[in-house]
Scaffold this active site. Structure first.
Site, PDB file in Angstrom:
ATOM      1  N   SER A 264       0.989  -0.768   0.000  1.00  0.00           N
ATOM      2  CA  SER A 264      -0.139   0.043  -0.083  1.00  0.00           C
ATOM      3  C   SER A 264       1.293   1.025   0.349  1.00  0.00           C
ATOM      4  O   SER A 264       2.213   0.982   0.061  1.00  0.00           O
ATOM      5  CB  SER A 264      -0.658  -0.105   1.536  1.00  0.00           C
ATOM      6  OG  SER A 264      -0.048   0.508   2.148  1.00  0.00           O
ATOM      7  N   LYS A 265       0.409   2.230  -0.475  1.00  0.00           N
ATOM      8  CA  LYS A 265       0.785   3.878  -0.104  1.00  0.00           C
ATOM      9  C   LYS A 265       1.542   3.830   1.004  1.00  0.00           C
ATOM     10  O   LYS A 265       3.294   4.757   1.656  1.00  0.00           O
ATOM     11  CB  LYS A 265      -0.013   4.623  -0.545  1.00  0.00           C
ATOM     12  CG  LYS A 265       0.494   6.077  -0.376  1.00  0.00           C
ATOM     13  CD  LYS A 265      -0.326   7.227  -1.079  1.00  0.00           C
ATOM     14  CE  LYS A 265       0.514   8.934  -0.932  1.00  0.00           C
ATOM     15  NZ  LYS A 265       1.607   8.801   0.110  1.00  0.00           N
ATOM     16  N   ARG A 266       0.910   3.862   2.475  1.00  0.00           N
ATOM     17  CA  ARG A 266       0.934   3.311   3.217  1.00  0.00           C
ATOM     18  C   ARG A 266       2.936   2.766   4.127  1.00  0.00           C
ATOM     19  O   ARG A 266       3.322   3.337   4.283  1.00  0.00           O
ATOM     20  CB  ARG A 266       0.353   2.896   4.908  1.00  0.00           C
ATOM     21  CG  ARG A 266       0.541   3.291   5.971  1.00  0.00           C
ATOM     22  CD  ARG A 266      -0.417   4.498   6.791  1.00  0.00           C
ATOM     23  NE  ARG A 266      -1.758   3.147   6.746  1.00  0.00           N
ATOM     24  CZ  ARG A 266      -2.630   2.695   7.582  1.00  0.00           C
ATOM     25  NH1 ARG A 266      -1.740   1.878   8.436  1.00  0.00           N
ATOM     26  NH2 ARG A 266      -3.353   2.720   7.083  1.00  0.00           N
ATOM     27  N   ASP A 269       5.271   4.650   1.907  1.00  0.00           N
ATOM     28  CA  ASP A 269       5.290   6.257   2.489  1.00  0.00           C
ATOM     29  C   ASP A 269       7.175   5.045   3.891  1.00  0.00           C
ATOM     30  O   ASP A 269       7.841   5.835   4.519  1.00  0.00           O
ATOM     31  CB  ASP A 269       4.254   7.023   3.230  1.00  0.00           C
ATOM     32  CG  ASP A 269       3.554   7.471   1.987  1.00  0.00           C
ATOM     33  OD1 ASP A 269       4.074   7.373   0.893  1.00  0.00           O
ATOM     34  OD2 ASP A 269       2.515   8.004   2.357  1.00  0.00           O
TER      35      ASP A 269
END
Ligand code: GLU
Length: 507
Positions: A264-266, A269
């Protein structure tokens, strides 16, 4: 195989995720491998989820990655328009046809009625609270109302949707090119909405109608669409298109770096790597997410890296340019299990591609990058930097960020080297060397080396004692590219200045 036609069909609900780029890539490779057609279709029927700029972003991302569609909203083509919002008049007649044939039905349920049904099912501990063969018998639809009642509701302008009449007692089977035969029992499926109350089709209807009208032969898409496929198979059957139904291939998920769950983007990041191909500015929050391009990844390295997330060529090789990838690509070699995402691998690919590029190409890119940093350095100098730095960096920008001394005099000197190597004798030799190169005024690296050897021989001191000190004087650091190349790059005057400065500062 004749006339292979595949489509990449993203919904412009946000920036393209790296998984979407991989889906596009596998479609592209499959099309090119089979002399087929790669189509971009924008699935924008859900106006509520529309995000400004997303379509343009998708088009630019594909372009950067070198996957320009043969047909699409920009290129046009025989089967256009390629934006579903521009095709909306087209879908209703298919939904009506299905109703006429008894394969779909009108449903007039209000949001409150639907909620009530779900609550009742929840209270009765039914796992799936869905509108299906069991529940539809108790709802307000054309299966439970009389023909007159239905007509009067329609005439009255009551809002309705059209739902697929999923057979409760049938097993739906299809073959997936990656997973083999898949069987699903109709009783587990929902009577999906095909046409919404605003007359717009849902994903399911629009996707099937367009795949059919655009003569799509293979549907290659992410695993998350596998549960929708039985619905699609029913639609092909009910619309009488079963004979020309495309083949399906559902691609494995991209997994988090530790392999536990979907990437995921999380996660990206958290681990500090990009998830989007290009920079993306959120139109509402105005936040910028860094892209692969802007992080310094070369498109061919990025594509090579991505190609191996779920596919392998069956041997140990892993460096393939796009033509080689097209030659080798084979759906049979796509794995079923998820592919773990490893950003270190992406960096490794970037390094491999970077060092194979010409100094001229890299120099021009470095020049562009330096402009963004307001660093003044002419292109010829940038080409020279590229020549001695390209084996030493992963990204072009590191030619600047890892070696600022190339652009400005050092203002400090590595303490470790100073303590270990610097002494009066070294300072004396450096001054001697500076004098000599000044007198000769020739910045050819070979010539410089000879001069250094002569100084060292005169003093009877080892090269290993002097070289680190000269490097320290010139760059402030203990390591870096070939020293003579560096002196040659700075030129005699700058090199002498730096040596004198260091001797003054370090004594
Ligand atoms: N519009 C769908 C998406 O956003 C397309 C899925 C498919 O390829 O059928 O991914």
């Amino acid at each position: 195989m004749t006339n292979v036609r595949v489509r990449f069909a993203p919904s412009p609900t946000g920036p393209l995720h790296i998984g979407g780029v991989r889906t596009a890539l596998y479609n592209y490779l499959f099309a090119k491998k089979n002399n087929g057609t790669f189509i971009l279709r924008i699935e924008d029927t859900d106006q509520n989820r529309f995000v400004k700029g997303a379509e343009d972003y998708i088009i630019k991302s594909l372009e950067w990655a070198g996957m320009v569609p043969d047909e699409g909203p920009v290129q046009g083509g025989e089967y256009g328009p390629y934006r579903q919002s521009e095709r909306k008049e087209l879908y209703k007649k298919y939904a009506d046809q299905l109703v006429k044939d008894g394969k779909a039905y009108y449903a007039f349920d209000t949001p409150e009625q639907l909620e009530e049904m779900r609550t009742q099912l929840r209270e009765a501990k039914v796992a799936n609270q869905q509108y299906n063969a069991l529940t539809r018998t108790k709802m307000t639809n054309s299966l439970t109302l009389s023909a007159e009642e239905v007509q009067s509701k329609i005439d009255n302008g009551d809002p309705y949707v059209i739902r697929l009449n999923v057979p409760a007692k049938e097993e739906i089977r299809f073959k997936d090119m990656i997973r083999g035969y898949v069987k699903v029992h109709g009783g587990t499926l929902e009577d999906k909405i095909l046409l919404k109350s605003d007359g717009m089709p849902t994903y399911h209807l629009a996707n099937i109608v367009d795949d059919h009208l655009m003569k799509i032969t293979h549907v290659i898409r992410g695993e998350e669409w596998l549960p929708s496929t039985p619905i699609h198979v029913l639609l092909y059957r009910y619309l009488g298109w079963e004979d020309s139904m495309p083949e399906f291939a559902h691609l494995p998920l991209l997994l988090k770096p530790d392999g536990n769950g979907k990437l995921s983007k999380r996660d990206a990041d958290k681990h500090g790597f990009p998830i989007f191909p290009l920079n993306w500015t959120d139109p509402i929050k105005n936040e910028v997410s860094l892209g692969y391009k802007e992080s310094g990844y070369l498109p061919d390295a990025f594509i090579n890296f991505l190609s191996l997330l779920g596919w392998n060529p069956g041997n140990d090789e892993d460096l393939f340019d796009i033509n080689k990838l097209i030659e080798l690509f084979d759906i049979d070699r796509i794995q079923k299990s998820g592919a773990k995402f490893d950003i270190e691998k992406a960096k490794w690919f970037n390094q491999q591609y970077l060092k194979e590029k010409s100094n001229e190409e890299l120099g021009a890119n470095l020049h562009d990058f330096l402009k963004t940093q307001n660093v003044d350095c002419d292109e010829a100098k940038c080409i020279q930097i590229a020549s001695f730095m390209k084996e030493r960096v992963t990204f072009i920008h590191e030619m600047y960020t890892n070696s600022k001394y190339l652009f400005e005099k050092p203002d400090s000197y590595d303490d470790k080297i100073v303590n270990k190597k610097w002494n009066n004798e070294a300072a004396e030799i450096i001054m001697d060397f500076a004098e000599k190169i000044k007198a000769e005024n020739n910045d050819d690296p070979q010539k410089l080396k000879q001069l250094l050897m002569s100084v060292v021989d005169e003093k009877g001191i080892g090269l290993g004692k002097v070289m680190p000190c000269i490097r320290l004087a010139l760059t402030g650091q203990g390591g870096g590219p070939d020293l003579m190349e560096i002196i040659s790059f700075f030129g005699i005057k700058e090199s002498v200045d730096r040596m004198v400065n260091a001797v003054e500062k370090l004594g």
